[in-house]
Design a protein around this motif. Sequence first.
Motif, PDB file in Angstrom:
ATOM      1  N   PRO A 128       0.793  -1.226   0.000  1.00 63.54           N
ATOM      2  CA  PRO A 128       0.000   0.000   0.000  1.00 63.54           C
ATOM      3  C   PRO A 128       0.827   1.278   0.000  1.00 63.54           C
ATOM      4  O   PRO A 128       0.402   2.295  -0.544  1.00 63.54           O
ATOM      5  CB  PRO A 128      -0.828  -0.119   1.287  1.00 63.54           C
ATOM      6  CG  PRO A 128      -0.978  -1.589   1.482  1.00 63.54           C
ATOM      7  CD  PRO A 128       0.320  -2.181   1.023  1.00 63.54           C
ATOM      8  N   HIS A 129       2.011   1.251   0.596  1.00 65.72           N
ATOM      9  CA  HIS A 129       2.851   2.441   0.577  1.00 65.72           C
ATOM     10  C   HIS A 129       3.309   2.768  -0.842  1.00 65.72           C
ATOM     11  O   HIS A 129       3.438   3.940  -1.203  1.00 65.72           O
ATOM     12  CB  HIS A 129       4.057   2.243   1.501  1.00 65.72           C
ATOM     13  CG  HIS A 129       3.682   2.158   2.950  1.00 65.72           C
ATOM     14  ND1 HIS A 129       4.586   1.865   3.950  1.00 65.72           N
ATOM     15  CD2 HIS A 129       2.481   2.326   3.577  1.00 65.72           C
ATOM     16  CE1 HIS A 129       3.973   1.856   5.123  1.00 65.72           C
ATOM     17  NE2 HIS A 129       2.698   2.123   4.918  1.00 65.72           N
ATOM     18  N   LEU A 130       3.536   1.741  -1.660  1.00 70.37           N
ATOM     19  CA  LEU A 130       3.869   1.970  -3.061  1.00 70.37           C
ATOM     20  C   LEU A 130       2.667   2.528  -3.817  1.00 70.37           C
ATOM     21  O   LEU A 130       2.795   3.433  -4.634  1.00 70.37           O
ATOM     22  CB  LEU A 130       4.320   0.665  -3.721  1.00 70.37           C
ATOM     23  CG  LEU A 130       5.799   0.290  -3.662  1.00 70.37           C
ATOM     24  CD1 LEU A 130       6.007  -1.078  -4.308  1.00 70.37           C
ATOM     25  CD2 LEU A 130       6.649   1.342  -4.368  1.00 70.37           C
ATOM     26  N   LEU A 131       1.500   1.958  -3.544  1.00 70.47           N
ATOM     27  CA  LEU A 131       0.285   2.431  -4.198  1.00 70.47           C
ATOM     28  C   LEU A 131       0.042   3.898  -3.860  1.00 70.47           C
ATOM     29  O   LEU A 131      -0.372   4.694  -4.711  1.00 70.47           O
ATOM     30  CB  LEU A 131      -0.906   1.569  -3.762  1.00 70.47           C
ATOM     31  CG  LEU A 131      -2.188   1.640  -4.589  1.00 70.47           C
ATOM     32  CD1 LEU A 131      -1.931   1.244  -6.025  1.00 70.47           C
ATOM     33  CD2 LEU A 131      -3.262   0.754  -3.976  1.00 70.47           C
ATOM     34  N   ASP A 132       0.311   4.275  -2.614  1.00 64.54           N
ATOM     35  CA  ASP A 132       0.126   5.657  -2.202  1.00 64.54           C
ATOM     36  C   ASP A 132       1.180   6.577  -2.808  1.00 64.54           C
ATOM     37  O   ASP A 132       0.932   7.771  -3.031  1.00 64.54           O
ATOM     38  CB  ASP A 132       0.165   5.760  -0.676  1.00 64.54           C
ATOM     39  CG  ASP A 132      -1.052   5.123  -0.016  1.00 64.54           C
ATOM     40  OD1 ASP A 132      -2.037   4.848  -0.728  1.00 64.54           O
ATOM     41  OD2 ASP A 132      -1.015   4.900   1.209  1.00 64.54           O
ATOM     42  N   VAL A 168      -5.466   6.841  -7.302  1.00 67.34           N
ATOM     43  CA  VAL A 168      -5.977   5.655  -6.609  1.00 67.34           C
ATOM     44  C   VAL A 168      -5.012   5.298  -5.480  1.00 67.34           C
ATOM     45  O   VAL A 168      -3.937   4.747  -5.726  1.00 67.34           O
ATOM     46  CB  VAL A 168      -6.145   4.462  -7.573  1.00 67.34           C
ATOM     47  CG1 VAL A 168      -6.649   3.245  -6.819  1.00 67.34           C
ATOM     48  CG2 VAL A 168      -7.107   4.823  -8.700  1.00 67.34           C
ATOM     49  N   LYS A 169      -5.414   5.631  -4.264  1.00 72.74           N
ATOM     50  CA  LYS A 169      -4.630   5.305  -3.086  1.00 72.74           C
ATOM     51  C   LYS A 169      -5.235   4.076  -2.403  1.00 72.74           C
ATOM     52  O   LYS A 169      -6.366   3.669  -2.676  1.00 72.74           O
ATOM     53  CB  LYS A 169      -4.592   6.485  -2.114  1.00 72.74           C
ATOM     54  CG  LYS A 169      -4.145   7.810  -2.752  1.00 72.74           C
ATOM     55  CD  LYS A 169      -2.751   7.723  -3.323  1.00 72.74           C
ATOM     56  CE  LYS A 169      -2.293   9.047  -3.897  1.00 72.74           C
ATOM     57  NZ  LYS A 169      -0.966   8.965  -4.543  1.00 72.74           N
ATOM     58  N   ASP A 170      -4.476   3.509  -1.483  1.00 77.46           N
ATOM     59  CA  ASP A 170      -4.955   2.302  -0.800  1.00 77.46           C
ATOM     60  C   ASP A 170      -6.298   2.548  -0.118  1.00 77.46           C
ATOM     61  O   ASP A 170      -7.186   1.686  -0.164  1.00 77.46           O
ATOM     62  CB  ASP A 170      -3.922   1.837   0.228  1.00 77.46           C
ATOM     63  CG  ASP A 170      -4.399   0.634   1.016  1.00 77.46           C
ATOM     64  OD1 ASP A 170      -4.558  -0.447   0.416  1.00 77.46           O
ATOM     65  OD2 ASP A 170      -4.645   0.766   2.235  1.00 77.46           O
ATOM     66  N   ALA A 171      -6.470   3.707   0.504  1.00 82.55           N
ATOM     67  CA  ALA A 171      -7.727   3.987   1.197  1.00 82.55           C
ATOM     68  C   ALA A 171      -8.920   3.952   0.243  1.00 82.55           C
ATOM     69  O   ALA A 171     -10.018   3.518   0.619  1.00 82.55           O
ATOM     70  CB  ALA A 171      -7.654   5.348   1.891  1.00 82.55           C
ATOM     71  N   ARG A 172      -8.712   4.366  -1.002  1.00 85.48           N
ATOM     72  CA  ARG A 172      -9.799   4.335  -1.978  1.00 85.48           C
ATOM     73  C   ARG A 172     -10.109   2.898  -2.406  1.00 85.48           C
ATOM     74  O   ARG A 172     -11.278   2.551  -2.637  1.00 85.48           O
ATOM     75  CB  ARG A 172      -9.462   5.175  -3.204  1.00 85.48           C
ATOM     76  CG  ARG A 172      -9.321   6.660  -2.938  1.00 85.48           C
ATOM     77  CD  ARG A 172      -9.305   7.466  -4.232  1.00 85.48           C
ATOM     78  NE  ARG A 172     -10.639   7.547  -4.835  1.00 85.48           N
ATOM     79  CZ  ARG A 172     -10.902   8.158  -5.981  1.00 85.48           C
ATOM     80  NH1 ARG A 172      -9.906   8.720  -6.676  1.00 85.48           N
ATOM     81  NH2 ARG A 172     -12.123   8.192  -6.471  1.00 85.48           N
ATOM     82  N   ALA A 174      -6.460   2.353  10.799  1.00 81.92           N
ATOM     83  CA  ALA A 174      -5.010   2.185  10.631  1.00 81.92           C
ATOM     84  C   ALA A 174      -4.619   0.720  10.583  1.00 81.92           C
ATOM     85  O   ALA A 174      -3.710   0.331   9.838  1.00 81.92           O
ATOM     86  CB  ALA A 174      -4.268   2.890  11.763  1.00 81.92           C
ATOM     87  N   LEU A 175      -5.309  -0.125  11.351  1.00 80.17           N
ATOM     88  CA  LEU A 175      -4.957  -1.539  11.441  1.00 80.17           C
ATOM     89  C   LEU A 175      -5.662  -2.398  10.400  1.00 80.17           C
ATOM     90  O   LEU A 175      -5.430  -3.612  10.350  1.00 80.17           O
ATOM     91  CB  LEU A 175      -5.271  -2.070  12.848  1.00 80.17           C
ATOM     92  CG  LEU A 175      -4.414  -1.476  13.979  1.00 80.17           C
ATOM     93  CD1 LEU A 175      -4.959  -1.886  15.341  1.00 80.17           C
ATOM     94  CD2 LEU A 175      -2.964  -1.905  13.843  1.00 80.17           C
ATOM     95  N   THR A 176      -6.516  -1.790   9.571  1.00 70.79           N
ATOM     96  CA  THR A 176      -7.177  -2.551   8.506  1.00 70.79           C
ATOM     97  C   THR A 176      -6.844  -1.967   7.131  1.00 70.79           C
ATOM     98  O   THR A 176      -7.599  -2.159   6.180  1.00 70.79           O
ATOM     99  CB  THR A 176      -8.700  -2.584   8.694  1.00 70.79           C
ATOM    100  OG1 THR A 176      -9.199  -1.241   8.793  1.00 70.79           O
ATOM    101  CG2 THR A 176      -9.090  -3.358   9.943  1.00 70.79           C
ATOM    102  N   GLN A 177      -5.735  -1.265   7.013  1.00 74.93           N
ATOM    103  CA  GLN A 177      -5.294  -0.803   5.703  1.00 74.93           C
ATOM    104  C   GLN A 177      -4.706  -1.979   4.917  1.00 74.93           C
ATOM    105  O   GLN A 177      -4.398  -3.023   5.482  1.00 74.93           O
ATOM    106  CB  GLN A 177      -4.253   0.307   5.857  1.00 74.93           C
ATOM    107  CG  GLN A 177      -2.990  -0.098   6.599  1.00 74.93           C
ATOM    108  CD  GLN A 177      -2.010   1.052   6.761  1.00 74.93           C
ATOM    109  OE1 GLN A 177      -1.532   1.601   5.772  1.00 74.93           O
ATOM    110  NE2 GLN A 177      -1.715   1.422   8.005  1.00 74.93           N
ATOM    111  N   GLY A 178      -4.585  -1.793   3.611  1.00 78.07           N
ATOM    112  CA  GLY A 178      -3.949  -2.811   2.789  1.00 78.07           C
ATOM    113  C   GLY A 178      -4.697  -4.127   2.714  1.00 78.07           C
ATOM    114  O   GLY A 178      -4.090  -5.196   2.749  1.00 78.07           O
ATOM    115  N   ALA A 179      -6.029  -4.066   2.557  1.00 82.92           N
ATOM    116  CA  ALA A 179      -6.815  -5.307   2.564  1.00 82.92           C
ATOM    117  C   ALA A 179      -6.412  -6.258   1.443  1.00 82.92           C
ATOM    118  O   ALA A 179      -6.347  -7.484   1.656  1.00 82.92           O
ATOM    119  CB  ALA A 179      -8.305  -4.979   2.464  1.00 82.92           C
TER     120      ALA A 179
END
Length: 353
Positions: free
Chosen positions: A142-146, A152-156, A193-198
Amino acid sequence: MPKPDMSRLCIWALCLLLAGLPLGASGMDGQSNKPSEEEAERVYNDLNCERTRGTEEGVDWDEVRLELFSTPFPQSMATIGPVVQRLQRVAELDREAIMCPFGVIAVLFFFVKFLLESADPNVEMARIYMSLLDAFSSGMHPHLLDAADWLVKDARVVSLRRVMLRHLRAPPEGPLPRPRVYVYSKEVPEVAALTQGASFCGKGQWGMEVHIHEWLLASSHLVHDPEEADFFLVPAYSICMFEGGFFPLAQLDVMYTDMVRGLPYFKRNHGRDHIFTFGSGMSANVFRSWQEEIPEAIFLTPETWLFNDFPDRTEPCFNTWKDIAIPGYLHRHEILSLASQARALASRRSAEL
């Protein structure tokens, strides 16, 4: 009004509910593979795919990206649609995923969004393309995606997954079945914060933490009123947060502690009706203060014995009187492969025979 302590009967009901998980948790899957040196170099050093500018061999991703920025959605579908049509050819998809993985992720994201937000949502097609989106985004931290500049970020991506799950949830017919489960989301900031990067965290044994969370969000057992709940799921992708490099153990301990102390319904039954998932051999020890903070909560875990990463821990986290042993996540092709080789019980013979 406080509810009575959970009985063994309620825990057994939860076991029966979880037994249906493999049947419901389909459609969002995928696997990632280790990239070649060339692919890795392109991912880290050309996130916006500027090298494809002016290409005549495939998609000019630099031009696609500029169109996404200059044309608001859904008008940008005039650019996205033809690209998705090209990607329907396997050879094209393979090539473009190597040339510009973040571009592929972006156009799939907006295509799924379009399918779900149109006047007549096409949920079945969205489900197929969501699975494809998940397959590609799972291979990207997800850090790369961001870091990539594709809108399109991980949160989206996580938000789109939630929308997809709401569409997959069948409308209730009659009273909701029991047990009824409330899933925490915005009550405390640590949950997000603990459910990022599903997508990234949803693969391998640890993926069970993601899939139980998302399966319940699409389940008929989900309730939105906590006063109706028999159980409360506290979602967190614990081991992925550590092994995936999101947070070190010391920070995870602080985050879990703050999260638990902020849960509005935890104290009324001493946490005995709260469920936590721990998908690795470390089990609950990924939350170092679990014995002080959640000693009576229910743990769902594939690990029932001591995996001694920590010399100071001499007893397993698993308690047969309250916890439930569940399988780790298996990809669908693994399940089908095992099922195809499984013999009927009557035809099996022990090694001694």
